[in-house]
Design an enzyme around this catalytic site. Structure first.
Site, PDB file in Angstrom:
ATOM      1  N   ASP A  63      47.996  53.567  41.574  1.00  0.00           N
ATOM      2  CA  ASP A  63      47.052  52.452  41.369  1.00  0.00           C
ATOM      3  C   ASP A  63      45.697  53.089  41.054  1.00  0.00           C
ATOM      4  O   ASP A  63      45.531  54.310  41.174  1.00  0.00           O
ATOM      5  CB  ASP A  63      47.007  51.607  42.654  1.00  0.00           C
ATOM      6  CG  ASP A  63      46.160  50.343  42.519  1.00  0.00           C
ATOM      7  OD1 ASP A  63      45.825  49.961  41.368  1.00  0.00           O
ATOM      8  OD2 ASP A  63      45.820  49.735  43.557  1.00  0.00           O
TER       9      ASP A  63
ATOM     10  N   ARG B 103      42.180  35.070  46.424  1.00  0.00           N
ATOM     11  CA  ARG B 103      41.893  36.490  46.159  1.00  0.00           C
ATOM     12  C   ARG B 103      40.495  36.743  46.695  1.00  0.00           C
ATOM     13  O   ARG B 103      39.517  36.161  46.198  1.00  0.00           O
ATOM     14  CB  ARG B 103      41.985  36.818  44.669  1.00  0.00           C
ATOM     15  CG  ARG B 103      41.456  38.202  44.338  1.00  0.00           C
ATOM     16  CD  ARG B 103      41.812  38.705  42.969  1.00  0.00           C
ATOM     17  NE  ARG B 103      43.199  39.114  42.910  1.00  0.00           N
ATOM     18  CZ  ARG B 103      43.721  39.888  41.955  1.00  0.00           C
ATOM     19  NH1 ARG B 103      42.956  40.325  40.972  1.00  0.00           N
ATOM     20  NH2 ARG B 103      44.994  40.206  41.968  1.00  0.00           N
TER      21      ARG B 103
ATOM     22  N   GLN C 175      52.190  41.403  44.662  1.00  0.00           N
ATOM     23  CA  GLN C 175      52.536  42.488  43.745  1.00  0.00           C
ATOM     24  C   GLN C 175      53.796  43.210  44.219  1.00  0.00           C
ATOM     25  O   GLN C 175      54.630  43.625  43.413  1.00  0.00           O
ATOM     26  CB  GLN C 175      51.362  43.482  43.662  1.00  0.00           C
ATOM     27  CG  GLN C 175      51.600  44.611  42.685  1.00  0.00           C
ATOM     28  CD  GLN C 175      51.684  44.145  41.235  1.00  0.00           C
ATOM     29  OE1 GLN C 175      50.794  43.442  40.771  1.00  0.00           O
ATOM     30  NE2 GLN C 175      52.751  44.518  40.530  1.00  0.00           N
TER      31      GLN C 175
ATOM     32  N   CYS D  33      50.551  48.606  39.324  1.00  0.00           N
ATOM     33  CA  CYS D  33      50.317  47.149  39.376  1.00  0.00           C
ATOM     34  C   CYS D  33      49.467  46.657  38.210  1.00  0.00           C
ATOM     35  O   CYS D  33      49.480  45.470  37.912  1.00  0.00           O
ATOM     36  CB  CYS D  33      49.700  46.767  40.714  1.00  0.00           C
ATOM     37  SG  CYS D  33      48.074  47.501  41.003  1.00  0.00           S
TER      38      CYS D  33
ATOM     39  N   HIS E 282      48.237  43.453  49.135  1.00  0.00           N
ATOM     40  CA  HIS E 282      48.538  42.762  47.876  1.00  0.00           C
ATOM     41  C   HIS E 282      50.044  42.436  47.876  1.00  0.00           C
ATOM     42  O   HIS E 282      50.812  42.970  47.076  1.00  0.00           O
ATOM     43  CB  HIS E 282      48.150  43.649  46.691  1.00  0.00           C
ATOM     44  CG  HIS E 282      48.057  42.931  45.377  1.00  0.00           C
ATOM     45  ND1 HIS E 282      48.214  41.567  45.255  1.00  0.00           N
ATOM     46  CD2 HIS E 282      47.827  43.387  44.111  1.00  0.00           C
ATOM     47  CE1 HIS E 282      48.077  41.233  43.984  1.00  0.00           C
ATOM     48  NE2 HIS E 282      47.849  42.305  43.275  1.00  0.00           N
TER      49      HIS E 282
ATOM     50  N   ARG F 273      55.746  39.255  38.221  1.00  0.00           N
ATOM     51  CA  ARG F 273      54.792  38.506  39.053  1.00  0.00           C
ATOM     52  C   ARG F 273      55.084  37.015  38.912  1.00  0.00           C
ATOM     53  O   ARG F 273      55.041  36.264  39.883  1.00  0.00           O
ATOM     54  CB  ARG F 273      53.343  38.787  38.600  1.00  0.00           C
ATOM     55  CG  ARG F 273      52.861  40.210  38.841  1.00  0.00           C
ATOM     56  CD  ARG F 273      52.695  40.506  40.321  1.00  0.00           C
ATOM     57  NE  ARG F 273      51.821  39.572  40.991  1.00  0.00           N
ATOM     58  CZ  ARG F 273      50.492  39.676  41.036  1.00  0.00           C
ATOM     59  NH1 ARG F 273      49.896  40.712  40.493  1.00  0.00           N
ATOM     60  NH2 ARG F 273      49.762  38.768  41.683  1.00  0.00           N
TER      61      ARG F 273
HETATM   62  N1  NVA Z   1      43.780  48.217  44.236  1.00  0.00           N
HETATM   63  C1  NVA Z   1      43.396  47.378  43.131  1.00  0.00           C
HETATM   64  C2  NVA Z   1      44.516  46.484  42.718  1.00  0.00           C
HETATM   65  C3  NVA Z   1      44.232  45.624  41.528  1.00  0.00           C
HETATM   66  C4  NVA Z   1      45.353  44.688  41.183  1.00  0.00           C
HETATM   67  C5  NVA Z   1      42.167  46.569  43.515  1.00  0.00           C
HETATM   68  O1  NVA Z   1      42.109  46.083  44.648  1.00  0.00           O
HETATM   69  O2  NVA Z   1      41.275  46.428  42.690  1.00  0.00           O
HETATM   70  N1   CP Z   2      48.098  43.470  39.437  1.00  0.00           N
HETATM   71  C1   CP Z   2      47.213  42.471  39.534  1.00  0.00           C
HETATM   72  O1   CP Z   2      47.081  41.854  40.583  1.00  0.00           O
HETATM   73  O2   CP Z   2      46.554  42.205  38.391  1.00  0.00           O
HETATM   74  P1   CP Z   2      45.283  41.239  38.212  1.00  0.00           P
HETATM   75  O3   CP Z   2      44.135  41.885  38.914  1.00  0.00           O
HETATM   76  O4   CP Z   2      45.083  41.152  36.742  1.00  0.00           O
HETATM   77  O5   CP Z   2      45.613  39.906  38.833  1.00  0.00           O
END
Ligand code: NVA
Ligand code: CP
Length: 303
Positions: free
Chosen positions: A219, A104, A134, A259, A131, A287
């Site tokens: 989101d 990540r 997801q 998500c 992502h 997930r």
């Molecule tokens: N768009 C959000 C998704 C979090 C799971 C982010 O990147 O923070």
């Molecule tokens: N949706 C998602 O990726 O959640 P987290 O940021 O908690 O991993």
């Protein structure tokens, strides 16, 4: 077996993605029935998190344990990465010790550089551009609740962010129509829009985008790393909250997905996310199952 990576939904074929969802549903059933299934005994997944996470970390860690393997959490601050060790050197070393690496990160290029030299599968656990994990869960959830998404209409309301880009990939791979309602200046990637052609439409009006839609998705307005833009974004996205009015414009049996984590009263009204059309808890649970299917696929090949 040639090493396969999962950096975007385009790294798998449409057939492979469909098979993976079927497998995810099967793995979910096996877990419900208490059937022990440990094909990854002795295998190790390394997980590098440059950003916070609840679902991604827990689902990968629990998933590896349930498949008989184990997962290792690595925060860059505790490794030599933050002290400047090159990504490529880290990738070469890790791929001699573990069986797969989940990352990540902020820059999607970090994933690409890692994958370019890695002998083991690299999985995108979220980057600034995509992502894909997801989306596996979202597509599984739609399939479970409503059957095939092919030919259906999905409305994306909000930021043209990493999730939105992955929805564009999903529209191509799963063959649905995607309407994106985002404020001008917050569009998803132009190259993806071009690639998707008439499968994806950008309509700035959220109510028009939701009209007759089978699935409404949103989101957060400010993604991780955009905290200092929060005030400006709150203003720009003021009219992009998924309200009961938006859901009423969608098809009567439309589903709502997010998500998570969510901000009630910002991108979604509490009555929508906590209402009868919302499937966000199934979506979060999936997930686990979808990623177990992904781990099996990447480490053992197609089932
Ligand atoms: N768009 C959000 C998704 C979090 C799971 C982010 O990147 O923070
Ligand atoms: N949706 C998602 O990726 O959640 P987290 O940021 O908690 O991993």
């Amino acid at each position: 077996m040639t090493v396969r990576h999962f950096l975007t939904l385009q790294d798998l074929t449409s057939d492979e993605l469909h098979a993976l969802l079927r497998r995810a549903i099967e793995l979910k059933r096996m877990r419900t029935e208490g059937i022990l299934h440990e094909p990854l005994r002795g295998r190790v997944l390394a997980m590098i998190f440059e950003k916070a996470s609840t679902r991604t970390r827990v689902s990968f860690e629990a998933g590896m344990a349930q498949l008989g393997g184990s997962a290792m959490f690595l925060s860059p601050g505790d490794t030599q990465l933050e002290r400047g060790e090159p990504i490529e050197d880290t990738a070469r070393v890790l791929s001699r010790m573990v069986d797969a690496v989940m990352i990540r990160t902020f820059g999607h290029d970090v994933l690409e550089r890692f994958a370019a030299v890695s002998d083991v599968p690299i999985i995108n656990g979220l980057s600034d551009r995509h992502h894909p994990c997801q989306l596996l869960a979202d597509m599984q959830t739609y399939l479970e609740h409503r059957g095939s998404i092919q030919g259906r209409t999905v409305a994306w309301i909000g930021d043209g962010n990493n999730m939105c880009n992955s929805y564009i990939d999903a529209a191509m791979q799963f063959d649905f129509q995607l309407r994106i309602a985002c404020p001008p200046g917050f569009l998803p990637e132009q190259t993806l829009l071009q690639q998707a052609g008439d499968r994806v439409q950008v309509i700035h009006d959220p109510l028009a985008a939701a009209q007759g839609a089978d699935l409404v998705v949103t989101d957060v307005w400010a993604s991780m790393g955009q905290e200092d833009e929060q005030a400006r974004r709150r203003e720009a996205f003021r009219d992009y909250c998924v309200t009961a009015e938006i859901m009423a414009a969608a098809a009567p049996d439309a589903l709502f997905m997010h998500c998570l984590p969510a901000h009630r009263g910002e991108e979604v009204a509490a009555e929508v996310i906590d209402g009868p059309q919302s499937v966000v808890w199934d979506e979060a649970e999936n997930r686990l199952h979808a990623q177990k299917a992904l781990l099996e696929f990447l480490l053992l090949g197609p089932t």
